[in-house]
Scaffold this active site. Structure first.
Site, PDB file in Angstrom:
ATOM      1  N   GLN A 291       0.817  -1.063  -0.317  1.00 54.61           N
ATOM      2  CA  GLN A 291       0.172  -0.018  -0.106  1.00 54.61           C
ATOM      3  C   GLN A 291       0.867   1.324   0.246  1.00 54.61           C
ATOM      4  O   GLN A 291       1.819   1.322   1.031  1.00 54.61           O
ATOM      5  CB  GLN A 291      -0.717  -0.139   1.166  1.00 54.61           C
ATOM      6  CG  GLN A 291      -1.812  -1.346   1.222  1.00 54.61           C
ATOM      7  CD  GLN A 291      -2.639  -0.862  -0.153  1.00 54.61           C
ATOM      8  OE1 GLN A 291      -2.825   0.092  -1.154  1.00 54.61           O
ATOM      9  NE2 GLN A 291      -4.030  -1.731   0.456  1.00 54.61           N
ATOM     10  N   GLU A 341      -1.904 -16.049  -2.872  1.00 54.99           N
ATOM     11  CA  GLU A 341      -1.499 -14.846  -4.030  1.00 54.99           C
ATOM     12  C   GLU A 341      -0.786 -15.324  -4.843  1.00 54.99           C
ATOM     13  O   GLU A 341      -0.300 -16.613  -5.094  1.00 54.99           O
ATOM     14  CB  GLU A 341      -0.248 -13.847  -3.134  1.00 54.99           C
ATOM     15  CG  GLU A 341       0.378 -12.738  -4.175  1.00 54.99           C
ATOM     16  CD  GLU A 341      -0.613 -11.823  -4.481  1.00 54.99           C
ATOM     17  OE1 GLU A 341      -0.106 -11.406  -5.386  1.00 54.99           O
ATOM     18  OE2 GLU A 341      -0.949 -11.195  -3.857  1.00 54.99           O
ATOM     19  N   ASP A 390      -8.421  -9.364  -0.570  1.00 54.86           N
ATOM     20  CA  ASP A 390      -8.435  -7.598  -0.873  1.00 54.86           C
ATOM     21  C   ASP A 390      -8.309  -7.887  -2.043  1.00 54.86           C
ATOM     22  O   ASP A 390      -6.952  -7.963  -2.720  1.00 54.86           O
ATOM     23  CB  ASP A 390      -6.897  -6.989  -0.093  1.00 54.86           C
ATOM     24  CG  ASP A 390      -7.068  -5.452  -0.206  1.00 54.86           C
ATOM     25  OD1 ASP A 390      -6.802  -5.148  -1.736  1.00 54.86           O
ATOM     26  OD2 ASP A 390      -5.594  -5.272  -0.045  1.00 54.86           O
ATOM     27  N   CYS A 417     -10.679  -1.238  -3.425  1.00 52.12           N
ATOM     28  CA  CYS A 417     -10.280  -0.042  -4.424  1.00 52.12           C
ATOM     29  C   CYS A 417     -11.203   0.111  -5.476  1.00 52.12           C
ATOM     30  O   CYS A 417     -10.517   1.580  -6.573  1.00 52.12           O
ATOM     31  CB  CYS A 417      -8.881  -0.549  -5.086  1.00 52.12           C
ATOM     32  SG  CYS A 417      -8.152  -1.644  -6.249  1.00 52.12           S
TER      33      CYS A 417
END
Length: 461
Positions: A291, A341, A390, A417
């Site tokens: 971030q 991930e 996320d 986002c």
């Protein structure tokens, strides 16, 4: 068959007119109207009357250039940056910060209402950046040759791939910004020019990416058209003296819009820099995603962990975990945590951070989230009671929603986002049996229209 007549456009390019600004677009524009025809004008705010020159007019809307403000909005303030509206970032600097926060809360609320209708909860007030300047610890400048034969740092111009030279950036962490500029200065000592996309074989150097941490470390990543930069060793020591902990080169022969290539090689310094947040040490390799604002990242993680509330009786999952931002704090409280991930390099960073923090109840896997969710059902990973999400800007694949529906965790913390993706996914998750309990925007990028948010969901009873 009768065809509807084309709508008559009430303005044309070059027209000069006065407009009342009645709203804000999802960008730098104020919204004015000629009858019911929309005109977007950058740099204006609701409640203002503006003298405008029309720069383009299409069937559905026009764009205008501000000539003069005839009436000022109470929330107008002086922009901090001399590059305001020239570069493509920080296009809300002319709006008072409190009004920016209120706009982001209202924007999230509209998204929730569109997604869920009357059942939508009220969006909480936006978590502010304090101070609202200097929060970007990741700085990217693109390189361009000057007429004098040097290099200059640039950002993209507003709504354009064109580069505009910049000399300051109040949005950036001062140390990171100064290190980026010093890097450009030192690169000028080498016999290499900037890559020109209009002449594909001309120039070697593309961009400089600097990441600084609150722990006082920094990485400098040089993006080049070749895997190595000849004579780079001449500036390695000066870069370290300027504050670079790690120096690396990224090989990128891709399109102009592609910031990084696939391969990165560390030239000098440790393979990762350290960031300290909430008592945890994160390890970040030069090309890794982390971030941009450490302060906002800490706010985000506090709320993710606070909503999920893990105990030693819970197994948790962190999906799209990156370098382990939420995984590590969850592991400190849960019985076990696994992180998924796609980027193998990010997984290696996360595993190194888990070892650094002495966390032994963490498992990381590289691959697609939907595939690993299926393996949870098969017993290869624990069936999670709690899930942090996320996802990338595109949001959740239908197979991920289906996997969550089958696993049915008690609580989900969804970091978003992109509000359009969030709306779609909230509807899908509601259909899958999850109820939205709360939502909060977090100001990851002050002075922009970007809305980062956390949606807190629970399994419906």
């Amino acid at each position: 068959m009768l065809h509807p007549r084309p709508r008559k456009v009430p303005v044309a390019r070059g027209d000069q007119l006065e407009l009342d600004v009645v709203g804000l677009g999802d960008g730098p524009d104020g919204v004015g109207k000629v009858d019911d025809y929309v005109v977007f004008v950058p740099g204006t705010l609701p409640g203002e009357r503006a003298a405008v020159t029309i720069t383009s007019a299409a069937r559905k809307f026009a764009r205008g250039e501000l000539q003069e403000l005839l009436t000022l909005a109470p929330e107008r303030t002086e922009p901090h940056c001399p590059h305001f509206l020239a570069c493509g970032g920080c296009h809300r600097q002319h709006q008072a910060y409190a009004a920016q926060l209120a706009w982001k809360q209202a924007t999230l609320q509209r998204a929730l209402d569109r997604a869920l209708g009357d059942g939508a909860p009220r969006a909480e007030p936006t978590v502010a950046a304090r101070p609202p300047h200097g929060q970007r610890h990741k700085v990217v400048v693109h390189l361009r040759d000057t007429r004098e034969g040097g290099l200059e740092p640039c950002f993209h111009r507003l709504r354009s791939p064109e580069l505009v030279a910049v000399r300051e950036c109040p949005a950036s962490d001062p140390f990171a910004w100064d290190l980026a500029l010093r890097t450009v200065e030192l690169l000028q000592e080498l016999p290499h020019g900037a890559w020109d996309p209009d002449f594909a074989q001309r120039g070697l150097l593309r961009s400089v990416l600097v990441r600084a941490t609150t722990a006082g470390e920094a990485s400098v990543l040089l993006v080049a058209r070749e895997p190595r930069i000849p004579d780079l060793d001449r500036i390695v020591e000066p870069l370290h003296r300027a504050g670079a902990t790690t120096i690396a080169v990224n090989h990128n022969r891709g399109e102009f819009s592609q910031l990084l290539g696939r391969d990165t090689a560390v030239v000098s310094g440790p393979p990762r820099i350290a960031e300290r947040l909430l008592g945890f040490t994160y390890l970040i390799s030069p090309a890794a995603f982390f971030q941009t604002s450490p302060q906002a990242a800490a706010h985000l993680v506090e709320r993710v962990v606070g909503w999920l509330a893990p105990t030693r009786e819970h197994d948790a999952a962190d999906l799209y975990c990156g370098t382990g931002l939420s995984t590590l704090p969850l592991a400190a409280r849960a019985r076990s945590v696994f992180g998924i991930e796609l980027s193998l390099a990010a997984v290696h960073d996360a595993e190194a951070a888990a070892r650094q923090n002495g966390l032994r109840n963490v498992t990381f896997r590289a691959g697609h989230v939907e595939g690993w969710l299926a393996r949870c059902r098969a017993g290869e990973l624990p069936r999670p009671h709690l899930v942090a999400l996320d996802p990338p800007r595109a949001g959740l694949a239908p197979a991920v929603v289906a996997g969550l529906e089958r696993l049915r965790p008690a609580r989900i913390a969804y970091v978003s986002c992109d509000l359009e993706a969030l709306q779609r996914d909230l509807r899908a998750l509601q259909t899958a049996g999850f109820r939205l309990a709360a939502a909060v925007p977090i100001d990851m990028f002050p002075h922009t229209c970007h809305v980062e948010s956390l949606a807190c969901l629970e399994a419906a009873k």
